[in-house]
Design an enzyme around this catalytic site. Structure first.
Site, PDB file in Angstrom:
ATOM      1  N   ASP A   4     -10.988  12.569 -13.871  1.00  0.00           N
ATOM      2  CA  ASP A   4     -11.003  12.179 -15.276  1.00  0.00           C
ATOM      3  C   ASP A   4     -10.004  11.047 -15.487  1.00  0.00           C
ATOM      4  O   ASP A   4      -9.106  10.828 -14.681  1.00  0.00           O
ATOM      5  CB  ASP A   4     -10.607  13.352 -16.174  1.00  0.00           C
ATOM      6  CG  ASP A   4     -11.643  14.464 -16.180  1.00  0.00           C
ATOM      7  OD1 ASP A   4     -12.721  14.277 -15.574  1.00  0.00           O
ATOM      8  OD2 ASP A   4     -11.358  15.520 -16.762  1.00  0.00           O
ATOM      9  N   ASP A  24      -7.016  10.123 -17.806  1.00  0.00           N
ATOM     10  CA  ASP A  24      -6.073  10.737 -18.748  1.00  0.00           C
ATOM     11  C   ASP A  24      -5.323   9.639 -19.487  1.00  0.00           C
ATOM     12  O   ASP A  24      -4.648   8.808 -18.869  1.00  0.00           O
ATOM     13  CB  ASP A  24      -5.091  11.641 -18.013  1.00  0.00           C
ATOM     14  CG  ASP A  24      -5.787  12.812 -17.342  1.00  0.00           C
ATOM     15  OD1 ASP A  24      -6.498  13.554 -18.041  1.00  0.00           O
ATOM     16  OD2 ASP A  24      -5.634  12.981 -16.123  1.00  0.00           O
TER      17      ASP A  24
END
Length: 222
Positions: free
Chosen positions: A146, A148
């Site tokens: 992901d 962040d």
């Protein structure tokens, strides 16, 4: 790479490099030091750790050391005087090393970063595995990582504008993005605040643990 020589106190998500690995002690003090820690600190990450949102006595900083897998995380303490370099999320470089730029999260960061620069100039930054790699050179990002992102918001955000911003960033990135808003009191997930703002309490991550608040810029639960 912008470096801060401890002109101000380390904050959650800052990356810090310690003078020596011996400067790090277990937290709590009686917890064993995992066998992988010294190898990790002496490897490509080169003595870097991430500041944790956790209380510490005066002169000490709570940090976390990364291992080579997600289950290897060591909470530790280090004296402020033993920190020799500090990089805020807003100072994390954007360009990965040659051969790594083609990873999906780095491509997504490049696309999303253009929008974040427009909407939150100088107020947003990268955290997590991407930040660690971009600062230290250790290959901690993966193709399925992901993105962040943390956004500094000393003043309350406009909910509608924040929702529009989040939609644009997520669309541009085309990979999962975790957007956190950092208020003077702690951090809140941007999507949760957009969804629940003024209707239900949201989880505010503070140095003393999570608190349910209606307004992340106030500790009142009403």
């Amino acid at each position: 790479m912008p470096l801060l020589r401890l002109a101000s106190s380390p904050r959650a998500h800052d990356l810090v490099r310690v003078a020596t690995t011996a400067a790090l002690t277990s937290c709590p003090a009686d917890a064993p030091r995992p066998g992988w820690v010294d190898a990790a600190l002496g490897g490509p990450g080169g003595g870097w750790a991430v500041v944790r949102r956790s209380p510490a006595d005066a002169g000490l900083v709570s940090v976390g050391v990364r291992g080579d897998t997600r289950d290897k995380r060591w909470p530790a303490l280090v004296a402020s005087s033993d920190i020799v370099e500090l990089v805020r999320p807003q100072g994390v470089p954007r360009s990965p090393r040659p051969g790594r730029a083609g990873l999906r999260p780095f491509l997504g960061l490049k696309r999303a970063g253009a929008i974040l620069d427009e909407l939150f100039p100088d107020a947003w930054g990268v955290t997590g595995s991407l930040a660690f790699e971009l600062v230290t050179g250790a290959e901690t990002a993966r193709n399925d990582s992901d993105i962040d992102i943390t956004i500094l918001a000393p003043q309350p955000l406009d909910r509608r504008a924040a929702a529009d911003a989040a939609a644009r960033v997520l669309s541009a990135a085309a990979v999962p993005v975790d957007l956190q808003v950092e208020t003077p009191l702690g951090a809140v997930a941007l999507d949760e605040w957009i969804r629940e703002a003024g209707l239900h309490p949201v989880a505010l991550r503070t140095i003393d643990g999570p608190r349910l608040v209606l307004n992340p810029w106030s500790l009142s639960c009403r």
